[in-house]
Motif scaffolding. Structure first.
Motif, PDB file in Angstrom:
ATOM      1  N   ASP A 176       0.683  -1.266   0.021  1.00 17.78           N
ATOM      2  CA  ASP A 176      -0.003   0.039   0.061  1.00 17.78           C
ATOM      3  C   ASP A 176       0.946   1.139  -0.321  1.00 17.78           C
ATOM      4  O   ASP A 176       0.791   2.131  -0.879  1.00 17.78           O
TER       5      ASP A 176
ATOM      6  N   ALA B  28       1.274   3.829  -3.249  1.00 18.19           N
ATOM      7  CA  ALA B  28       1.049   5.331  -2.872  1.00 18.19           C
ATOM      8  C   ALA B  28       1.968   6.238  -3.204  1.00 18.19           C
ATOM      9  O   ALA B  28       2.067   7.186  -3.938  1.00 18.19           O
TER      10      ALA B  28
ATOM     11  N   PRO C  62      -0.289   5.607   3.559  1.00 15.73           N
ATOM     12  CA  PRO C  62      -0.647   5.676   2.135  1.00 15.73           C
ATOM     13  C   PRO C  62      -1.741   6.748   1.942  1.00 15.73           C
ATOM     14  O   PRO C  62      -1.532   7.605   0.825  1.00 15.73           O
TER      15      PRO C  62
ATOM     16  N   SER D 150      -2.312  -2.328  -4.640  1.00 16.32           N
ATOM     17  CA  SER D 150      -2.748  -2.060  -3.515  1.00 16.32           C
ATOM     18  C   SER D 150      -4.271  -1.832  -3.208  1.00 16.32           C
ATOM     19  O   SER D 150      -4.973  -1.008  -4.023  1.00 16.32           O
ATOM     20  N   ARG D 151      -4.774  -2.740  -2.540  1.00 14.53           N
ATOM     21  CA  ARG D 151      -6.271  -2.757  -2.475  1.00 14.53           C
ATOM     22  C   ARG D 151      -6.689  -1.220  -1.676  1.00 14.53           C
ATOM     23  O   ARG D 151      -7.528  -0.701  -1.993  1.00 14.53           O
ATOM     24  N   VAL D 152      -5.986  -0.873  -0.764  1.00 15.74           N
ATOM     25  CA  VAL D 152      -6.055   0.216   0.235  1.00 15.74           C
ATOM     26  C   VAL D 152      -6.133   1.496  -0.682  1.00 15.74           C
ATOM     27  O   VAL D 152      -6.921   2.428  -0.796  1.00 15.74           O
ATOM     28  N   VAL D 153      -5.075   1.549  -1.654  1.00 17.70           N
ATOM     29  CA  VAL D 153      -5.046   2.714  -2.753  1.00 17.70           C
ATOM     30  C   VAL D 153      -6.136   2.681  -3.413  1.00 17.70           C
ATOM     31  O   VAL D 153      -6.881   3.813  -3.816  1.00 17.70           O
ATOM     32  N   ARG D 154      -6.431   1.502  -3.993  1.00 13.77           N
ATOM     33  CA  ARG D 154      -7.647   1.460  -5.039  1.00 13.77           C
ATOM     34  C   ARG D 154      -9.117   1.805  -4.501  1.00 13.77           C
ATOM     35  O   ARG D 154      -9.659   2.579  -5.125  1.00 13.77           O
TER      36      ARG D 154
ATOM     37  N   TYR E 268      -9.530   3.664  -1.780  1.00 22.22           N
ATOM     38  CA  TYR E 268      -9.546   5.285  -1.750  1.00 22.22           C
ATOM     39  C   TYR E 268      -9.883   5.711  -3.151  1.00 22.22           C
ATOM     40  O   TYR E 268     -10.757   6.753  -2.888  1.00 22.22           O
TER      41      TYR E 268
END
Ligand code: BF8
Length: 677
Positions: free
Chosen positions: A74, A78, A204, A584-588, A590
């Motif tokens: 992540d 980012a 991130p 990155s799941r977190v970046v996507r 968001y």
């Protein structure tokens, strides 16, 4: 790979076949030679921001989950994205800085540069906005002071950027709440590069918010300043007819191609091409004239203001040289392939670099200096004439393809073109949207990439949108794709637009796809949105308007920066192909979801153009519903509410400027279509 998989453009296919026969490698061949691409790089999970690595994370497997320093996928995704955004913002903004330098030169007066103020109205409007004293002062003095204030904006340490005040109040409140109102342009770029250095910002989402701040400094700062200053120096564009594609190259003329981004030198080259002495020189060399045509965003700049023909978009730069008809290509900054001198060596073609920041081995170099602009332009034209004398006509193959187009729309002139003499303003467009005749407006922008068949996504997306009664506005290489495909002609409304949009286009004589300029001119699209909010009736904030954006064949770091400032400005943005965020799941999550709560906008990352179309249409319909706008008048091309159609009649008059271009005709009540049974 078949040439039809490389480009949908028949002119490109022809040149590519020729290149294959002669064994010349182009961008597509180099791309093929690089297969398979690095999967880590594609996912965005390769980190090279310190020298302990590079570290490659395996987010979906059981390989390494963190790099040497402990950064996970992540953070790495980012950080890589943030660095790309900083680079994109730097490119646009440095362009802005350069033209501010030219304005300062014009303000200094007395130089031999030949630059002056072509657009006093805009200069004075900007002077008022920026607080420059005007009373009893000359145009040059005002221009000089404005340039100094704008230059200072790059290094501004406190407060927020002056042009940011143009944004609707609601949008600015969101930025303030989120802490992303940009301060100085350079400051935000440096801040982002610092944060993304090894061992600084390790959260991130915080990094992505900082990236939005730098992106906003581009859209509402560097790019907006570039557009404004260029309009002051070279004139505000007006609707203008021209042509696009490789067929604009002339067999019997000196062909001088301008390629890159900053229009200061290319404007001067256009003037030089009309100079009597230089024309006489060309005739002595056996040429019938001097033909200036453009590639990429420089093409858009000289098209918008001078009507110069466009030879092509990003992936046409090598192809143009392969025709053997280009005598000289002059380049400055951004999107210029380092391969050009190698390709040019197949023929007599000269490549000349002109920026102190951008040299290419094998090219000639003439450093552009604004105070010597005339002299430099004349020198370049002379070199092109010399090269023409060495052209081998038997090796010239110019594809016949070229399309007519109308370009030159801006936030300043659109009210006139949309409203005619009696209703100048955005009201007619807003009324058409509110009545369900037009679904909304979408900015389709950006590059070509070898990862997508050239122009395929642009044309598929634009055609689908206009068929669904969506007005499309375009810039950059995307606009050139539409130009080549004939979508920038008013007749395209009849051929491709849905019935509601067609009625509006026919009534006022505009094409269904409006060319608004180069990539820095995406700031014009922001300004159109601001004006629509100000006019009232379809939302009080950019995020409430039934609008969206798309970059269907994105290639450059500038494209991701533009996408991010659109999202930060409250605009739903489809971005294709998927950039390096998939690791990155977190970046996507968001960027494609959570950010909407904060800014009102979000991304849709996809490789599938139909998914982009559906996403955009669904978004426009959601916004229409939230605003309680009327249902669409036409569904599947059939008028569903004849009463509403009659109550929302179009009584426009084709504006005079467009009439003189042979566009449009007034349309009356009787032309409203009845439902088919
Ligand atoms: O700035 S659209 S390929 S030329 S980056 Fe480059 Fe992309 Fe073309 Fe213009 Ni914009």
């Amino acid at each position: 790979m078949d040439v039809k998989d490389r480009s949908i453009d028949p002119a490109a296919q022809l040149v590519l076949l020729d290149a294959r026969r002669r064994g010349v490698a182009t961008a597509w061949d180099r791309f093929q030679a690089l297969q398979p691409l690095c999967g880590f790089g594609e996912l965005g999970v390769c980190c090279d921001c310190c020298y302990m690595g590079p570290c490659r994370i395996d987010p979906f497997g059981d390989g390494a989950q963190v790099g040497v320093c402990g950064a996970n996928a992540d953070l790495i995704v980012a950080r890589n994205l943030a660095r790309a955004v900083a680079s994109g913002a730097a490119a646009h903004s440095d362009h802005g800085r350069e033209v501010v330098g030219v304005l300062r030169e014009a303000g200094n007066g007395g130089s031999a540069s030949g630059y002056g103020v072509a657009n006093e109205t805009k200069l004075l409007a900007l002077a008022s906005e920026w607080g420059v004293a005007q009373s009893g002062r000359s145009v040059r003095e005002i221009a000089g002071d404005l340039a100094r204030l704008m230059a200072a904006e790059f290094g501004r340490q406190e407060g927020t950027l002056t042009p940011l005040l143009r944004a609707p109040q609601g949008q600015r409140a969101r930025w303030t709440a989120l802490g992303i109102s940009p301060r100085g342009i350079d400051r935000e770029i440096v801040d982002l590069l610092h944060r993304s250095h090894h061992g600084v910002e390790s959260e991130p989402i915080a990094l992505l918010r900082a990236a939005m701040r730098a992106a906003l400094a581009d859209g509402w700062g560097g790019s907006m300043i570039a557009t404004d200053v260029q309009d002051v120096l070279f004139g505000g564009p007006q609707a203008i007819r021209s042509r696009a594609n490789l067929g604009v190259l002339e067999e019997r003329q000196v062909n001088l191609l301008v390629h890159g981004h900053e229009p200061a030198l290319s404007e001067m080259l256009v003037h030089a091409s009309r100079d009597g002495e230089l024309l006489a020189l060309a005739r002595q060399a056996g040429a019938e004239g001097i033909n200036i045509a453009g590639i990429c965003c420089t093409a858009n700049e000289v098209l918008m203001r001078q009507g110069m023909p466009v030879a092509g978009n990003y992936l046409h730069q090598e192809l143009a040289l392969l025709t053997g008809a280009v005598d000289l290509m002059v380049v400055d900054v951004q999107c210029v392939m380092p391969s050009l001198p190698t390709i040019a060596a197949c023929h007599h073609t000269r490549v000349v670099t002109t920026s102190a920041k951008a040299h290419i081995s094998g090219a000639e170099s003439i450093e552009f200096e604004p105070h010597r602009a005339r002299e430099i332009a004349a020198d370049i034209v002379k070199r092109a004439v010399e090269a023409f004398a060495r052209r081998d006509p038997s090796r010239v193959r110019i594809p016949r393809e070229q399309s007519d187009l109308v370009a030159g729309f801006t936030n300043e002139n659109l009210p006139h073109y949309l409203g005619g003499r009696f209703r100048s303003g955005y009201r007619p467009l807003i009324d058409a949207i509110a009545a369900g005749r037009v679904r909304g407006a979408v900015g389709v922008v950006g590059c070509n990439t070898v990862k997508v068949t050239q122009d395929r996504h642009h044309i598929a997306l634009v055609r689908r949108l206009i068929a669904e009664d969506v007005l499309v506005v375009q810039t950059g290489c995307s606009a050139i794709a539409s130009a080549k495909a004939g979508l920038l002609r008013p007749e395209a409304a009849l051929e491709h637009a849905g019935p509601g949009l067609r009625e509006v286009c026919e009534a006022v004589g505009i094409p269904p796809v409006l060319h608004l300029g180069s990539c820095v001119d995406n700031s014009r699209i922001l300004s159109v949105c601001v004006a629509m909010v100000a006019e009232g009736g379809i939302g009080t904030d950019l995020s409430e308007l039934p609008i969206a954006a798309a970059a269907p064949e994105a290639m450059s770091e500038k494209a991701i920066t533009i996408g991010l400032y659109a999202v930060a400005s409250g605009i739903f943005t489809a971005f294709l192909p998927v950039p390096r965020v998939a690791g990155s799941r977190v970046v996507r999550e968001y960027l494609e979801g959570g950010v909407e709560q904060e800014t009102g906008g979000r991304f849709l990352f996809t490789d599938d153009v139909e998914e982009a179309v559906q996403g955009i249409l669904a978004h426009l319909d959601r916004k229409r519903l939230a605003l309680k706008l009327a249902p669409m008048l036409y569904q599947n091309g059939v008028l569903v509410d004849a009463g509403a159609a009659a109550r929302t009649l179009l009584e426009y008059e084709t504006p005079r400027g467009l009439e003189s271009l042979g566009c449009g005709k007034a349309q009356s009540k009787s032309q409203a279509r009845a439902p088919k049974d």
